[in-house]
Design an enzyme around this catalytic site. Sequence first.
Site, PDB file in Angstrom:
ATOM      1  N   LYS A   1      40.556  34.993  36.014  1.00 27.39           N
ATOM      2  CA  LYS A   1      39.699  34.128  36.832  1.00 27.39           C
ATOM      3  C   LYS A   1      39.813  32.680  36.357  1.00 27.39           C
ATOM      4  O   LYS A   1      40.105  32.440  35.193  1.00 27.39           O
ATOM      5  CB  LYS A   1      38.225  34.547  36.660  1.00 27.39           C
TER       6      LYS A   1
ATOM      7  N   ARG B   1      35.548  48.485  41.423  1.00 24.67           N
ATOM      8  CA  ARG B   1      35.689  49.654  42.304  1.00 24.67           C
ATOM      9  C   ARG B   1      36.461  50.778  41.635  1.00 24.67           C
ATOM     10  O   ARG B   1      36.256  51.945  41.937  1.00 24.67           O
ATOM     11  CB  ARG B   1      36.355  49.220  43.622  1.00 24.67           C
TER      12      ARG B   1
ATOM     13  N   ASP C   1      41.594  41.890  39.018  1.00 24.13           N
ATOM     14  CA  ASP C   1      40.226  41.378  39.096  1.00 24.13           C
ATOM     15  C   ASP C   1      39.362  42.229  40.041  1.00 24.13           C
ATOM     16  O   ASP C   1      38.151  42.050  40.095  1.00 24.13           O
ATOM     17  CB  ASP C   1      40.244  39.913  39.547  1.00 24.13           C
TER      18      ASP C   1
ATOM     19  N   ASP D   1      28.343  41.108  34.754  1.00 23.80           N
ATOM     20  CA  ASP D   1      29.066  42.040  35.625  1.00 23.80           C
ATOM     21  C   ASP D   1      28.708  43.500  35.323  1.00 23.80           C
ATOM     22  O   ASP D   1      29.329  44.414  35.850  1.00 23.80           O
ATOM     23  CB  ASP D   1      30.580  41.804  35.494  1.00 23.80           C
TER      24      ASP D   1
END
Length: 504
Positions: A281, A355, A351, A292
């Site tokens: 990032k 999921r 990134d 996160d």
Amino acid sequence: MSIKVTVTSADPRHSAADMVAVGVTAGSLRKGLSRDFLKAIGSSANKTVKRADFTGKTGQVLRVATGGSVKADSVVFVGLGDAVSLTYAGFRAAIAAAARAANGARCTSLAVAIPDDTGIENIEACAAEGAVLGGYRYEAFKTEEHRAKYPLERVTLLTGSKVNAGLRDMVDGGRRLAEAVCRARDLINCPPNELYPAALADYAKAVAKEHKADGLSCVVWGDKKLKDEGMLLLSAVGQGSVRGPRFIHMTYRPPGVKGELKKLCFVGKGLTFDTGGICIKPAPGMEDMKGDMGGAANIVALMAALAVTQPNVEVHGLIASAENMPDGNSYRPGDVFGSYEGKTVEIINTDAEGRLALADALAYGVKLEPEFMLCNATLTGACMVALGPTVSGYYATDDALAEKMRAAAKTAGESMWHMPLVESLREMLKSDWADLKHMGDRWGGSITAALFLREFVGDTPWVHVDIAGPSMSTKNYGIYTKGGTGHGVLTYLALIDDLIAADD
Ligand code: BES
Ligand code: MN
Ligand code: ZN
């Protein structure tokens, strides 16, 4: 440091607290409790109120110095909005605002005048929740001289109801519930050098131990175990960090209850830090990626809250935790991994790691055969683009469930919006080299993430909440304070209530 909450039947005008909070419904400033106060505090204070244009609108807060006219140094009027539409969540948020005002004004004690004509059930518990949620501060990493000198420490609820053991227990229940929610904030606010996957697992274990008698337990899979068991996606996400991944399984079952209970499963993304990995990032704002693990933090808080509220249901809380780092051993775009569910997955962008971690936890959840499963995650920037920073997006496998979510979020006073699982976007997840790619292109980024997750839930009725925006806040608002919010926990509690009440 926790806030002490007590309840008594004293007159607010005679309260010795530093500050007294008085709720005012729209247009009723000169009635009831507020009228008594305006009378007592004299004309100069009254002028301040007039000049401030205080009308009692939701969210309005006005602090007035009493100048010695009553015992308390100041009064804070908090807007409750229209009397007819005042809800439990609305009153809770107003009291949270009062607690923040107390903190801001360096008041260590706050008295809350409980109105007696709202029709809100358990209003004292509601006020206790609001006071603890609004009075929250996180100063664990500040040295003594940098900490608040006069933090809010004591809240006294002034009620017209009969004060007995039952009422005191109710108030205590409200305080403990809010403290459970604040555990999510503590976890989110904790710096990532201190909170890594193993530390998160230790925290979950400590919560389970503390509430063992209340029906909590916790099992943790380490790096090797989760790989041996086939959680190859979670393992891949974590392989670039020296601080290995963990899979955490918390269980709540009311103690002493025999026989079958309704079984529900809640899952959280626990990325203790997300650099993006090899697809790193940009630096600006990257520090926020300590949050996160907001989904995981909510799971720990939810389990702690269930230990307090003791509902008659079996709830499993699953956390997939890892640290996403760039490293010689990191996973990379083009890699293909198996998964706990069995499908193989081609990695496109490292990134989009959340999921992957969630997919293995969801597949594990399916094996528990719950009647309902929910996952929550700080999953996509796309969801924030769609809904802004204060609203989360939820997806559901059927409309009846979506309606239950809508109602639960409304009860809890949390902003959530129903998002569609657009079937035509599913084809973006087709891969030339594996069973599935983990992401599509830029358009519909929150939706394709949800569609990817759906591949791992089988036939289990399922809801996915993307909390990327509201899990952390840059400002104080509603019941939330700056930093980690715990947004979601109160909604899931309301949802659980509803799911238990239905069909039995
Ligand atoms: N953790 C982020 C999502 C996020 C962004 C949460 C901002 C909170 C605030 C997630 O892992 C991520 O990086 N998502 C990518 C996905 C993309 C690579 C498909 C994103 O949203 O940009
Ligand atoms: Mn990411
Ligand atoms: Zn992430």
